[in-house]
Design a protein around this motif. Sequence first.
Motif, PDB file in Angstrom:
ATOM      1  N   PRO A 180      18.259  50.127  26.414  1.00  0.00           N
ATOM      2  CA  PRO A 180      19.018  49.030  25.797  1.00  0.00           C
ATOM      3  C   PRO A 180      18.100  47.872  25.423  1.00  0.00           C
ATOM      4  O   PRO A 180      17.270  47.423  26.230  1.00  0.00           O
ATOM      5  CB  PRO A 180      20.009  48.637  26.900  1.00  0.00           C
ATOM      6  N   GLY A 181      18.208  47.427  24.219  1.00  0.00           N
ATOM      7  CA  GLY A 181      17.331  46.392  23.686  1.00  0.00           C
ATOM      8  C   GLY A 181      16.147  46.940  22.933  1.00  0.00           C
ATOM      9  O   GLY A 181      15.460  46.190  22.210  1.00  0.00           O
ATOM     10  N   GLY A 182      15.855  48.259  23.074  1.00  0.00           N
ATOM     11  CA  GLY A 182      14.744  48.855  22.365  1.00  0.00           C
ATOM     12  C   GLY A 182      15.041  48.986  20.874  1.00  0.00           C
ATOM     13  O   GLY A 182      16.197  48.925  20.434  1.00  0.00           O
ATOM     14  N   MET A 183      13.978  49.224  20.094  1.00  0.00           N
ATOM     15  CA  MET A 183      14.102  49.308  18.635  1.00  0.00           C
ATOM     16  C   MET A 183      13.705  50.705  18.178  1.00  0.00           C
ATOM     17  O   MET A 183      12.718  51.276  18.668  1.00  0.00           O
ATOM     18  CB  MET A 183      13.221  48.267  17.956  1.00  0.00           C
ATOM     19  N   VAL A 184      14.437  51.254  17.235  1.00  0.00           N
ATOM     20  CA  VAL A 184      14.117  52.540  16.623  1.00  0.00           C
ATOM     21  C   VAL A 184      14.314  52.398  15.119  1.00  0.00           C
ATOM     22  O   VAL A 184      14.875  51.408  14.642  1.00  0.00           O
ATOM     23  CB  VAL A 184      15.010  53.680  17.164  1.00  0.00           C
ATOM     24  N   GLY A 185      13.840  53.435  14.402  1.00  0.00           N
ATOM     25  CA  GLY A 185      14.009  53.404  12.946  1.00  0.00           C
ATOM     26  C   GLY A 185      13.165  52.322  12.297  1.00  0.00           C
ATOM     27  O   GLY A 185      13.678  51.528  11.495  1.00  0.00           O
ATOM     28  N   ASP A 186      11.861  52.327  12.663  1.00  0.00           N
ATOM     29  CA  ASP A 186      10.934  51.310  12.133  1.00  0.00           C
ATOM     30  C   ASP A 186      11.431  49.898  12.397  1.00  0.00           C
ATOM     31  O   ASP A 186      11.274  48.990  11.571  1.00  0.00           O
ATOM     32  CB  ASP A 186      10.712  51.519  10.623  1.00  0.00           C
ATOM     33  N   GLY A 187      12.059  49.713  13.550  1.00  0.00           N
ATOM     34  CA  GLY A 187      12.488  48.382  13.948  1.00  0.00           C
ATOM     35  C   GLY A 187      13.788  47.902  13.333  1.00  0.00           C
ATOM     36  O   GLY A 187      14.193  46.763  13.578  1.00  0.00           O
ATOM     37  N   ARG A 188      14.495  48.752  12.619  1.00  0.00           N
ATOM     38  CA  ARG A 188      15.726  48.299  11.976  1.00  0.00           C
ATOM     39  C   ARG A 188      16.915  48.292  12.943  1.00  0.00           C
ATOM     40  O   ARG A 188      17.796  47.436  12.835  1.00  0.00           O
ATOM     41  CB  ARG A 188      16.052  49.201  10.783  1.00  0.00           C
TER      42      ARG A 188
END
Length: 523
Positions: free
Chosen positions: A25-33
């Motif tokens: 939770p709080g992490g970023m995926v999809g090149d930060g989108r």
Amino acid sequence: MSTWPTEMAPPGRGTAGPPSPALQPGGMVGDGRYRLLSYSGTDGRCNAQMWRARDGQLGRDVALTVLLGNQGDAHAAARVRRTLERAMHGASYAHPGVSRILDVLSPGNGIAPREHVLGIVVAEWTNGTDLIDLIADGPLPAATASRLLEPLAAAVEGAHHAGLVLGTEHPQRIRVTPEGQLRLAFPGPRAEASSRDDVKGLGAILYLLLTGRWALPGGPQGLPVAPIGPNGSVVAPRSLHPMVPHALSAVAVRSLEDTSVGGIRTGAAILQVLDEIAEAEAETGLIPVVTEQEPEDNVVWTTQRPVKDKTRTRKLAIGVTALAVATLLVLGWIAMQVVGFFNENNTKGDSGPPLVISQVVPTTETKQSINNAPTPTTGPVAPASISVFNVASDPDSPNKGGLAIDGDPNTSWRTDKYLSNFPALKPGIGLMATFAQPVKLAQVVITSPSAGTKVEIRTAASDQPQLQQTLVVGSATLAAGDTTIPVKMTAPGQRIVVWITSMSPSGKLWASQIAEIKFIGGR
């Protein structure tokens, strides 16, 4: 849906794929989108995790199906590519029972090469609740389960007509909308999934709603699994919860079975039963359907005090008095006849020859002759026992079969009430009579109020035969009252089956009952 500390894994649901710092939770995926908000579940069969996330560019919540794995694993990458291709084809399919696919990401196309992610299917977020949370307090009523599943079944049927596979065979991919409808919230079918798997998924979801148990492999950890019967199939929901209508129980089991042994092939068959359940509820208001049962020991319970009726009491007293007088007159006549008989004998004296009573002692030859005498084969033959003969998953009124041979036409064995006539969900149902010795029958007489019921008389060689192992020796369509069925048996048999192949209509439902069965022997 609650979250958990960043350093902890989702409790009780496991993880998929190699560890990734981003999948918290709080992490970023999809090149930060996309920023992950909360975890929804894991589909371990395809190494996928389902998340609720926030689209930073458009400022909206989305549903992510994150396909994990090593980007250097060619086999895993090929399977994920197939899933992503299917998802792209499904992006044009619009139905209320399926969350709309917004985007499909792959390495180099929205996914950074360093991530342990092989693909992401982005879909619109479905408000509501998790499917598993819906049954936390126990199984749902049959009518509620039908209404919930109907939109998803319609979505599956429409997708199959369009040549698409949805991937409904995992409960954590399904959510319940605020309107009370099931929806595929995390689309993205497995590479090897087929339309048959979608149908199995519908059957497993229906089974889950009716029993609280999951009936397919690869389910979530901690979710109870469906029990398996002696024949290798899952135990019917009706056997676990008798309040479940037979049609709904049968369609759940048959959706999970292979089509080679009678399994349901399409979502249309499931949808038809769900529609009929809803229609019956709207017309009768009697959902859930309860199988009609005979009162135990013929006891009638009432909450009203008896009403004192003077007229009825007076009539009863007159009737009892008349009966008593008639009884005295009969006893007096009998006494006069006895006295007259003895007076007549005394008058005759010893004029007649003495009456000699001799006792015949059977010899060895006599005993042997008696033992070898043929057993009478004509006239009524009473069976030693009778039981419900059933080739599907659950029998109809299994404890009431004896009412068909109890000699009382006011009691009867009844089938369940069905929404469709045989053989829509079941090939038939019947009663098997077992005799102490083999008999050769000439007739079977059935007393029944269910005019139009079609029956076959069959012989069976064992206690639990398959239907195809029995032999038809007679058939008829029952009339209201007594129906005599001629029977042609080439050899005596010890087990006779009365098999119902078609029931009588009862409004929107189908049902039949048998009050008495008489077996008549012949030479």
